[in-house]
Scaffold this motif. Structure first.
Motif, mmCIF file in Angstrom:
data_model
loop_
_atom_site.group_PDB
_atom_site.id
_atom_site.type_symbol
_atom_site.label_atom_id
_atom_site.label_comp_id
_atom_site.label_asym_id
_atom_site.label_seq_id
_atom_site.Cartn_x
_atom_site.Cartn_y
_atom_site.Cartn_z
ATOM 1 N N LEU A 166 0.823 -1.215 0.000
ATOM 2 C CA LEU A 166 0.000 0.000 0.000
ATOM 3 C C LEU A 166 0.857 1.265 0.000
ATOM 4 N N THR A 167 2.057 1.184 0.556
ATOM 5 C CA THR A 167 2.951 2.348 0.505
ATOM 6 C C THR A 167 3.844 2.291 -0.739
ATOM 7 N N HIS A 168 4.269 1.091 -1.082
ATOM 8 C CA HIS A 168 5.132 0.940 -2.249
ATOM 9 C C HIS A 168 4.417 1.336 -3.543
ATOM 10 N N MET A 169 3.086 1.110 -3.605
ATOM 11 C CA MET A 169 2.348 1.374 -4.841
ATOM 12 C C MET A 169 2.336 2.857 -5.199
ATOM 13 N N LEU A 170 2.527 3.728 -4.191
ATOM 14 C CA LEU A 170 2.459 5.168 -4.441
ATOM 15 C C LEU A 170 3.539 5.628 -5.406
ATOM 16 N N GLU A 171 4.670 4.921 -5.433
ATOM 17 C CA GLU A 171 5.766 5.301 -6.327
ATOM 18 C C GLU A 171 5.462 4.956 -7.785
ATOM 19 N N PHE A 172 4.487 4.053 -8.001
ATOM 20 C CA PHE A 172 4.219 3.586 -9.363
ATOM 21 C C PHE A 172 2.761 3.790 -9.763
ATOM 22 N N SER A 173 2.047 4.612 -9.030
ATOM 23 C CA SER A 173 0.627 4.806 -9.314
ATOM 24 C C SER A 173 0.435 5.542 -10.636
ATOM 25 N N SER A 174 -0.735 5.328 -11.218
ATOM 26 C CA SER A 174 -1.073 5.951 -12.502
ATOM 27 C C SER A 174 -2.286 6.860 -12.324
ATOM 28 N N PRO A 175 -2.169 8.157 -12.629
ATOM 29 C CA PRO A 175 -3.320 9.065 -12.511
ATOM 30 C C PRO A 175 -4.517 8.590 -13.335
ATOM 31 N N THR A 176 -4.258 8.034 -14.504
ATOM 32 C CA THR A 176 -5.361 7.550 -15.352
ATOM 33 C C THR A 176 -6.064 6.373 -14.691
ATOM 34 N N ALA A 177 -5.282 5.451 -14.148
ATOM 35 C CA ALA A 177 -5.879 4.297 -13.468
ATOM 36 C C ALA A 177 -6.717 4.758 -12.277
ATOM 37 N N ILE A 178 -6.199 5.729 -11.522
ATOM 38 C CA ILE A 178 -6.941 6.251 -10.365
ATOM 39 C C ILE A 178 -8.242 6.886 -10.824
ATOM 40 N N MET A 179 -8.173 7.681 -11.913
ATOM 41 C CA MET A 179 -9.372 8.330 -12.428
ATOM 42 C C MET A 179 -10.410 7.293 -12.860
ATOM 43 N N ILE A 180 -9.955 6.295 -13.621
ATOM 44 C CA ILE A 180 -10.883 5.256 -14.090
ATOM 45 C C ILE A 180 -11.475 4.488 -12.904
ATOM 46 N N ALA A 181 -10.636 4.180 -11.905
ATOM 47 C CA ALA A 181 -11.121 3.462 -10.720
ATOM 48 C C ALA A 181 -12.168 4.284 -9.976
ATOM 49 N N LEU A 182 -11.923 5.581 -9.823
ATOM 50 C CA LEU A 182 -12.873 6.433 -9.101
ATOM 51 C C LEU A 182 -14.186 6.585 -9.857
ATOM 52 N N ILE A 183 -14.096 6.755 -11.183
ATOM 53 C CA ILE A 183 -15.328 6.864 -11.974
ATOM 54 C C ILE A 183 -16.115 5.562 -11.902
ATOM 55 N N SER A 184 -15.411 4.444 -12.041
ATOM 56 C CA SER A 184 -16.084 3.137 -11.940
ATOM 57 C C SER A 184 -16.718 2.959 -10.570
ATOM 58 N N LEU A 185 -15.980 3.340 -9.535
ATOM 59 C CA LEU A 185 -16.499 3.224 -8.171
ATOM 60 C C LEU A 185 -17.728 4.101 -7.990
ATOM 61 N N GLY A 186 -17.693 5.307 -8.580
ATOM 62 C CA GLY A 186 -18.843 6.201 -8.493
ATOM 63 C C GLY A 186 -20.072 5.604 -9.144
ATOM 64 N N ILE A 187 -19.881 4.970 -10.309
ATOM 65 C CA ILE A 187 -21.011 4.327 -10.998
ATOM 66 C C ILE A 187 -21.567 3.186 -10.151
ATOM 67 N N LEU A 188 -20.683 2.381 -9.584
ATOM 68 C CA LEU A 188 -21.123 1.242 -8.754
ATOM 69 C C LEU A 188 -21.895 1.709 -7.531
ATOM 70 N N ILE A 189 -21.422 2.772 -6.888
ATOM 71 C CA ILE A 189 -22.117 3.304 -5.708
ATOM 72 C C ILE A 189 -23.468 3.885 -6.109
ATOM 73 N N LEU A 190 -23.490 4.600 -7.258
ATOM 74 C CA LEU A 190 -24.747 5.171 -7.757
ATOM 75 C C LEU A 190 -25.764 4.077 -8.029
ATOM 76 N N TRP A 191 -25.303 2.974 -8.591
ATOM 77 C CA TRP A 191 -26.215 1.863 -8.919
ATOM 78 C C TRP A 191 -26.806 1.199 -7.666
ATOM 79 N N GLU A 192 -26.164 1.405 -6.521
ATOM 80 C CA GLU A 192 -26.656 0.807 -5.279
ATOM 81 C C GLU A 192 -27.712 1.664 -4.594
ATOM 82 N N GLN A 193 -27.938 2.883 -5.072
ATOM 83 C CA GLN A 193 -28.894 3.775 -4.423
ATOM 84 C C GLN A 193 -30.324 3.308 -4.678
ATOM 85 N N PRO A 194 -31.184 3.357 -3.664
ATOM 86 C CA PRO A 194 -32.569 2.874 -3.806
ATOM 87 C C PRO A 194 -33.320 3.526 -4.962
ATOM 88 N N LEU A 195 -33.104 4.835 -5.174
ATOM 89 C CA LEU A 195 -33.820 5.533 -6.243
ATOM 90 C C LEU A 195 -33.435 4.974 -7.609
#
Length: 733
Positions: A166-195
């Motif tokens: 978890l600390t070592h990964m920070l040296e090799f992280s990818s901004p694009t991967a983080i962006m895609i992961a966050l957008i995907s996570l946002g969609i998944l959380i949105l899909w879980e909403q009752p509405l």
């Protein structure tokens, strides 16, 4: 009232739920299968073969409604060792043999092992898997993909641990991967909403599918416009691309049957069979626990299905199969209803590998990591910590130990640690908690009622309980309900008979019928004409005394009242008629431990004699064949006190007049005035009232007197002590 929902288990009845869930399982299975193949030192395609076999062979044969099988990281090191020693084709032969072993295990009913896994360990396994999944997916979501997908070990193949990564990964992280992961996570959380869930459009498409499609579109857009930002290489799914049929056939490998005489093959096969079966059975228990419809998987059938799947996988170059929690959880969380989900996942995997591998190779691993992060969070289920804590420390500690063991070692070792912890907790609980017997104390009397199963685990506590019994006490050991008693426990009780004599303990042992598996205690049956006629008045009195002894010792005969109803529906043959007071504490069936059809019960305040009572007694003895008449008084009788106090109250006055002769007799004998406040004299009146009633029966009923003189019946009086439960008879017959 809450009830479990019902689902139609037909393969095609729930396609609108199973098909989207199958897509989600298929998408996740690709990187998991490839990663585990890589970790096993096997060709990448072998992991995909395992996934296809699990869907097309295991799922149709399995009895599990929601279990999904596939290659598993927990067996990767075993596979690596087997390949290193036997070669890949020799390993495939071992896998075929392992499948045969699993089939034999299923046919021999070895699946019953699953029912002995404690729920604390199963819950700990689910929660631990959630933590592992969450920890392992964070680096992938950040774009650091050196550790293979599907790894569950704390110490990784890249020389880092789940935490240091978890600390070592920070040296090799990818901004694009983080962006895609966050957008995907946002969609998944949105899909879980009752509405959102209520909208029909969103019900048709699973959040996981939409998140992955959006991720692919984003990365393709970057490839076209900002190629330096786009993800590529090991940040994407990498399925071997098959250009023609020849490429497909080249990916298939076959067992080396020339090694059939190699003992190492069978040792590897046995290891694979045992580990894969254990993982499957544990997963079966866990998946059934997650099933909202609470269906139960037939474990023996599951072993057979897994065995056939492993044999097929070995024949064409696949990896070992087992039912796995991660893929099963994805299916459940994606709305799966039946095993059609697994079949659909296998079909899609086969289709994709042959026809669209290039398209699948566009999927960013960061997007898949987001899906698995959500799966991991749902597996953790924070509420389960509260539930297990409320269940007690003997459940909560193994639960926590299982979680920690899995996080800091790997899945299998963590489970072993959890099972050892659970076993230790069971031993401790057995020692400290007497759930295997019910211990009660009445005065100086101790009653130990053994449960259905008394094992060697209970030995220490039973020994300690018996050793602590005081001298001159009274002890009852009741084994009536026991169906199994371990020899060690039986020996302790047998030895205690000698110890009880030394300590002057009055010991009563009821229905201790030996050790091991015990035959059930025979039910007490209602008397028949033959059994009634075979009894003498003295024998009937003895039976009543024995029944009262059981009552005093808080014991009772084994009875099936419905059975006794059937016994007596054609007629009744009671052995005695008992005249007692109407007092609510003097039910003669309870006092003498009698059942339906055993005795006639006549009740009237003060147990007095009148023409109706005499007529009832004459019917009971002359026509119904009863052998004994009992007049039963009791201590602290309200009617006797009323007679001593000269109470007058409408019809009650006439009833109390029938007790007055006993009052007068005691008053004459004691030469004192009788009052209701003198308990000793009141009791003497109660005794005298019973004795006079016995005399009245003989005097007023020539029929009964003649039967008494001929030895056909007996007439006795007795006194029931409402404080001790004991009946004292004034004479024998």
């Amino acid at each position: 009232m809450n009830s479990t929902p019902i689902v139609n288990n037909s393969l095609f009845a729930n396609l609108k739920y199973d098909f989207p869930a199958g897509i989600a399982v298929f998408l996740i299975a690709i990187p998991l299968s490839l990663g585990i193949a890589l970790a096993s030192g096997a060709p990448l395609f072998s992991g995909l073969i395992a996934g296809i076999i699990s869907g097309l062979v295991v799922a149709p044969l399995s009895g599990s409604s929601l279990g999904i099988s596939g290659a598993t990281a927990g067996i990767a090191m075993i596979v690596w060792t087997a390949i290193d020693k036997l070669g890949f084709n020799g390993f495939l032969l071992a896998l075929v043999v392992a499948g045969v072993f699993q089939i034999i295990m299923g046919l021999s009913k070895a699946g019953v092992i699953a029912y002995y896994f404690p729920s604390s360990v199963i819950n700990g396994m689910l929660t631990g898997m959630g933590f592992i999944l969450f920890l392992k997916q964070i680096p992938h979501a950040m774009g650091y993909d050196r550790d293979y997908e599907g790894d569950t070990s704390f110490f990784q193949t890249d020389s880092y641990s789940s935490f240091s990564e978890l600390t070592h990964m920070l040296e090799f992280s990818s901004p694009t991967a983080i962006m895609i992961a966050l957008i995907s996570l946002g969609i998944l959380i949105l899909w879980e909403q009752p509405l959102i869930k209520k909208q029909r459009f969103f019900q048709l498409f699973q959040g996981a599918l939409i998140a992955i499609l959006v991720a692919v579109l984003i990365n393709e857009g970057l490839q076209n416009f900002y190629p330096e930002l786009a993800l590529g290489g090991n940040h994407l799914v990498m399925i071997p691309v098959l250009k023609n049929t020849s490429d497909l056939l080249n990916q298939l490998h076959y067992p080396d049957f020339s090694q059939l005489n190699n003992p190492s093959v069978y040792l590897a096969a046995l290891t694979l069979a045992v580990v894969a079966s254990l993982k499957t059975l544990l997963s079966v228990e866990a998946v059934d626990k997650m099933d909202p419809y609470k269906r139960v998987t037939p474990t023996n059938r599951e072993l057979i299905a897994q065995g056939i799947g492993n044999a097929c996988s070995g024949l064409i170059g696949g990896l070992p199969l087992a039912q796995v929690i991660v893929r099963s959880s994805i299916g459940i969380q994606s709305g799966a209803k039946t095993k059609a989900t697994g079949i659909i996942g296998g079909l899609l995997l086969l289709f994709a590998v042959i026809f669209i591998p290039t398209m699948l190779n566009k999927i960013p691993l960061a997007s898949l990591a987001s899906v698995l992060l959500v799966v991991g969070y749902k597996l953790i289920r924070p509420k389960v910590f509260t539930t297990m804590y409320k269940a007690g420390m003997y459940h909560f500690i193994p639960f926590c130990v299982t979680i920690l063991g899995m996080i800091f070692t790997d899945l299998l070792i963590g489970l072993v640690i959890g099972l050892i912890s659970a076993l230790f907790s069971i031993l401790l609980e057995n020692y400290k908690s007497a759930f295997y017997f019910n211990e009660s104390h009445i005065g100086n009397k101790t009653i130990l009622r053994l449960s259905e199963h008394v094992s060697f685990l209970n030995k220490a506590n039973i020994q300690q309980t018996l050793e602590q019994l005081p001298d001159y006490s009274e002890v009852i050991i009741d084994a009536t309900r026991s169906k199994y008693i371990d020899y060690d426990v039986f020996e302790i009780i047998e030895n205690f008979k000698i110890e009880a004599q030394r300590k002057h303990i009055k010991l009563t042992i009821e229905n201790l019928r030996g050790f091991g598996a015990l035959k059930p205690v025979e039910n007490a049956r209602a008397p028949t004409y033959d059994t009634q006629q075979s009894l003498t008045p003295a024998k009937v009195l003895e039976l009543l005394k024995e029944g009262n002894e059981r009552f005093v010792n808080n014991l009772k005969s084994n009875r099936n009242l419905l059975e006794q109803i059937n016994d007596t529906r054609q007629g009744q043959f009671p052995i005695a008629i008992i005249l007692s007071c109407m007092d609510s504490r003097t039910s003669v069936e309870l006092i003498f431990d009698q059942g339906l059809g055993d005795v006639f019960s006549a009740r009237v305040a003060g147990n007095v004699i009148n023409d109706d009572i005499l007529g009832s007694m004459e019917y009971a003895c002359k026509l119904a064949g009863s052998k004994l008449i009992v007049v039963l008084g009791h201590s602290h009788c309200g009617a006797v006190k009323g007679a001593c106090a000269n109470v007058e109250l409408d019809h009650l006055s006439g009833l109390l007049d029938r007790i007055k002769p006993a009052v007068d007799a005691v008053q004459t004998e004691e030469s004192v005035e009788i009052t209701a406040s003198n308990d000793e004299l009141v009791q003497k009146v109660a005794d005298k009232n019973v004795q006079l009633s016995v005399e009245q029966i003989r005097r007023k009923s020539p029929l009964l007197d003649a039967m008494l003189k001929n030895g056909e019946i007996g007439i006795v009086g007795g006194m029931y002590n409402i404080e001790t439960g004991k009946v004292k008879f004034y004479s024998d017959v």
